[in-house]
Design a protein around this motif. Structure first.
Motif, PDB file in Angstrom:
ATOM      1  N   LYS A 113       0.897  -1.129   0.141  1.00 18.47           N
ATOM      2  CA  LYS A 113       0.160   0.139   0.043  1.00 18.47           C
ATOM      3  C   LYS A 113       0.903   1.350  -0.110  1.00 18.47           C
ATOM      4  CE  LYS A 113      -3.967   2.072   0.427  1.00 18.47           C
ATOM      5  NZ  LYS A 113      -5.061   2.242  -0.511  1.00 18.47           N
ATOM      6  N   VAL A 114       1.990   1.272   0.945  1.00 16.47           N
ATOM      7  CA  VAL A 114       2.812   2.446   0.679  1.00 16.47           C
ATOM      8  C   VAL A 114       3.440   2.601  -0.637  1.00 16.47           C
ATOM      9  CG1 VAL A 114       5.065   3.400   1.877  1.00 16.47           C
ATOM     10  CG2 VAL A 114       3.381   2.327   3.260  1.00 16.47           C
ATOM     11  N   ARG A 115       3.859   1.522  -1.245  1.00 14.36           N
ATOM     12  CA  ARG A 115       4.499   1.810  -2.473  1.00 14.36           C
ATOM     13  C   ARG A 115       3.531   1.996  -3.614  1.00 14.36           C
ATOM     14  NH1 ARG A 115       4.402  -1.557  -6.223  1.00 14.36           N
ATOM     15  NH2 ARG A 115       3.524  -3.279  -5.139  1.00 14.36           N
ATOM     16  N   GLY A 116       2.135   1.483  -3.454  1.00 15.01           N
ATOM     17  CA  GLY A 116       1.371   1.890  -4.445  1.00 15.01           C
ATOM     18  C   GLY A 116       0.847   3.325  -4.237  1.00 15.01           C
ATOM     19  N   THR A 117       0.897   3.896  -2.961  1.00 15.71           N
ATOM     20  CA  THR A 117       0.537   5.216  -2.764  1.00 15.71           C
ATOM     21  C   THR A 117       1.800   6.241  -3.170  1.00 15.71           C
ATOM     22  OG1 THR A 117      -0.662   4.629  -0.706  1.00 15.71           O
ATOM     23  CG2 THR A 117      -0.163   6.995  -0.951  1.00 15.71           C
ATOM     24  N   TYR A 118       3.077   5.721  -3.041  1.00 17.27           N
ATOM     25  CA  TYR A 118       3.963   6.562  -3.526  1.00 17.27           C
ATOM     26  C   TYR A 118       4.052   6.478  -5.073  1.00 17.27           C
ATOM     27  CZ  TYR A 118       8.755   7.948  -4.589  1.00 17.27           C
ATOM     28  OH  TYR A 118       9.982   8.620  -5.134  1.00 17.27           O
ATOM     29  N   ALA A 119       3.836   5.597  -5.811  1.00 16.69           N
ATOM     30  CA  ALA A 119       3.700   5.470  -7.246  1.00 16.69           C
ATOM     31  C   ALA A 119       2.633   6.302  -7.768  1.00 16.69           C
ATOM     32  CB  ALA A 119       3.712   3.785  -7.648  1.00 16.69           C
ATOM     33  N   ASP A 120       1.653   6.217  -7.251  1.00 11.11           N
ATOM     34  CA  ASP A 120       0.392   6.861  -7.746  1.00 11.11           C
ATOM     35  C   ASP A 120       0.174   8.283  -7.260  1.00 11.11           C
ATOM     36  OD1 ASP A 120      -0.493   4.506  -8.745  1.00 11.11           O
ATOM     37  OD2 ASP A 120      -1.890   4.178  -7.137  1.00 11.11           O
ATOM     38  N   ASN A 121       1.404   9.151  -6.419  1.00 12.93           N
ATOM     39  CA  ASN A 121       1.513  10.149  -6.293  1.00 12.93           C
ATOM     40  C   ASN A 121       0.341  10.890  -5.434  1.00 12.93           C
ATOM     41  OD1 ASN A 121       2.886  12.747  -5.744  1.00 12.93           O
ATOM     42  ND2 ASN A 121       2.250  13.486  -7.671  1.00 12.93           N
ATOM     43  N   VAL A 122      -0.295  10.099  -4.495  1.00  6.89           N
ATOM     44  CA  VAL A 122      -1.583  10.275  -3.826  1.00  6.89           C
ATOM     45  C   VAL A 122      -1.337  11.609  -3.054  1.00  6.89           C
ATOM     46  CG1 VAL A 122      -3.576   9.630  -2.322  1.00  6.89           C
ATOM     47  CG2 VAL A 122      -2.722   8.272  -4.147  1.00  6.89           C
ATOM     48  N   GLN A 123      -1.989  12.567  -2.649  1.00  3.01           N
ATOM     49  CA  GLN A 123      -1.731  13.611  -2.080  1.00  3.01           C
ATOM     50  C   GLN A 123      -3.035  14.054  -1.203  1.00  3.01           C
ATOM     51  OE1 GLN A 123      -0.704  16.570  -4.956  1.00  3.01           O
ATOM     52  NE2 GLN A 123       1.389  15.585  -5.277  1.00  3.01           N
ATOM     53  N   THR A 124      -2.851  14.927  -0.190  1.00 10.20           N
ATOM     54  CA  THR A 124      -4.087  15.698   0.471  1.00 10.20           C
ATOM     55  C   THR A 124      -4.752  16.571  -0.219  1.00 10.20           C
ATOM     56  OG1 THR A 124      -2.664  17.224   1.338  1.00 10.20           O
ATOM     57  CG2 THR A 124      -2.684  15.231   2.627  1.00 10.20           C
ATOM     58  N   PHE A 125      -6.034  16.756   0.250  1.00 10.60           N
ATOM     59  CA  PHE A 125      -7.053  17.670  -0.588  1.00 10.60           C
ATOM     60  C   PHE A 125      -6.571  19.167  -0.785  1.00 10.60           C
ATOM     61  CE2 PHE A 125     -10.932  19.735  -1.207  1.00 10.60           C
ATOM     62  CZ  PHE A 125     -11.255  19.399  -2.404  1.00 10.60           C
ATOM     63  N   ASP A 126      -6.220  19.555   0.604  1.00 10.58           N
ATOM     64  CA  ASP A 126      -6.067  21.110   0.357  1.00 10.58           C
ATOM     65  C   ASP A 126      -4.804  21.538   0.043  1.00 10.58           C
ATOM     66  OD1 ASP A 126      -8.708  21.590   1.147  1.00 10.58           O
ATOM     67  OD2 ASP A 126      -8.065  21.169   3.528  1.00 10.58           O
ATOM     68  N   MET A 127      -3.723  20.977   0.731  1.00 12.76           N
ATOM     69  CA  MET A 127      -2.333  21.473   0.676  1.00 12.76           C
ATOM     70  C   MET A 127      -1.657  20.634  -0.330  1.00 12.76           C
ATOM     71  SD  MET A 127      -1.878  22.860   4.425  1.00 12.76           S
ATOM     72  CE  MET A 127      -0.792  21.543   4.902  1.00 12.76           C
ATOM     73  N   ASN A 128      -2.013  19.462  -0.987  1.00  9.80           N
ATOM     74  CA  ASN A 128      -1.201  18.741  -1.984  1.00  9.80           C
ATOM     75  C   ASN A 128      -0.041  18.094  -0.973  1.00  9.80           C
ATOM     76  OD1 ASN A 128      -3.449  19.039  -3.879  1.00  9.80           O
ATOM     77  ND2 ASN A 128      -2.351  20.770  -4.567  1.00  9.80           N
ATOM     78  N   ILE A 129      -0.266  17.450  -0.017  1.00 11.75           N
ATOM     79  CA  ILE A 129       1.002  17.128   0.625  1.00 11.75           C
ATOM     80  C   ILE A 129       1.098  15.724   0.276  1.00 11.75           C
ATOM     81  CG2 ILE A 129       1.985  16.398   2.901  1.00 11.75           C
ATOM     82  CD1 ILE A 129       0.763  18.960   4.054  1.00 11.75           C
ATOM     83  N   PRO A 130       2.119  14.825  -0.026  1.00 11.92           N
ATOM     84  CA  PRO A 130       2.155  13.405  -0.483  1.00 11.92           C
ATOM     85  C   PRO A 130       1.896  12.614   0.888  1.00 11.92           C
ATOM     86  CG  PRO A 130       3.992  14.557  -1.115  1.00 11.92           C
ATOM     87  CD  PRO A 130       3.443  15.423  -0.261  1.00 11.92           C
TER      88      PRO A 130
END
Length: 173
Positions: A113-130
Motif C-alpha cells: 500500500k505504501v509503495r502503491g501510494t508513492y507510485a500513484d502520487n496520492v496527495q492530501t486535498f487542500d495542501m497537496n501533501i504526499p
C-alpha cells in the motif's frame, strides 16, 4: 542470550512503546486544536481531516506494536485458564506464533500500500501533501510490531522469566 542483548531488546521495546505513546499525544493534539479553531475562531487547519485520518492509522499500527509484546490486549482465556502450566505455555507460544504470522503478512500488504501510494502520487486535498510518508510511518509501526512479537516469541520459548506477563486472574490471587 547475553545480558547485553537482553538490555538492547528491552531498550528497543521501551522506545517503541514511547513512540506509540507520542502518536497518541499527536492525535489528541490534532483533534483538540481542530475543535478549538472550529468552535472559537470559525476556521480550521487545512487538511485537518486527512491528517486526522492518517494519524489515526499510524496510531493503530503503533498501538498494535505496543500491545503485542506485553500481551496487554483484550483476550478470552477460557481454555488457557483451565489448562495446567505446561499447556498454558504451549498455548501462549502457539498463539504468539499465529499472531507473528498474521502481523507479518499484514506488514507485507501494508508495504504494498505504501509503495502503491508513492507510485500513484496520492496527495492530501487542500495542501497537496504526499500521503505516502504517513503510510510509511504506519508501516514502520507494523514492522516494529513484528519485531516485538518475534522478541516475545523468543522469550516465551527460551526466557519466560523475562516476560512481565501478568494475567488478570493472577492479580486477583
Amino acid at each position: 542470550m547475553t545480558q547485553r542483548s537482553t538490555r538492547v531488546m528491552d531498550r528497543m521495546i521501551n522506545t517503541i512503546e514511547w513512540l506509540a505513546a507520542m502518536f497518541v499525544g499527536i492525535v489528541a493534539l490534532n483533534i483538540f486544536i481542530a475543535v478549538v479553531l472550529r468552535k472559537f475562531f470559525d476556521t480550521s487547519i487545512p487538511d485537518a481531516y486527512d491528517f486526522g485520518r492518517m494519524l489515526l492509522g499510524i496510531l493503530i499500527f503503533w498501538g498494535i506494536a505496543a500491545t503485542s509484546y506485553r500481551g496487554g490486549h483484550i483476550t478470552v482465556d477460557l481454555v488457557w485458564t483451565a489448562a495446567g502450566p505446561r499447556m498454558r505455555r504451549v498455548i501462549d507460544v502457539f498463539a504468539t506464533l499465529v499472531l507473528l504470522f498474521v502481523v507479518a503478512v499484514q506488514t507485507a500488504m501494508l508495504f504494498d500500500k505504501v509503495r502503491g501510494t508513492y507510485a500513484d502520487n496520492v496527495q492530501t486535498f487542500d495542501m497537496n501533501i504526499p500521503v505516502w510518508p504517513f503510510y510509511a510511518v504506519a508501516w514502520f509501526g507494523d514492522v516494529c510490531a513484528v519485531v516485538l512479537i518475534a522478541i516475545r516469541t523468543w522469550r516465551l520459548i527460551f526466557q519466560p522469566e523475562l516476560l512481565e506477563d501478568e494475567k488478570p486472574e493472577q492479580k486477583a490471587d
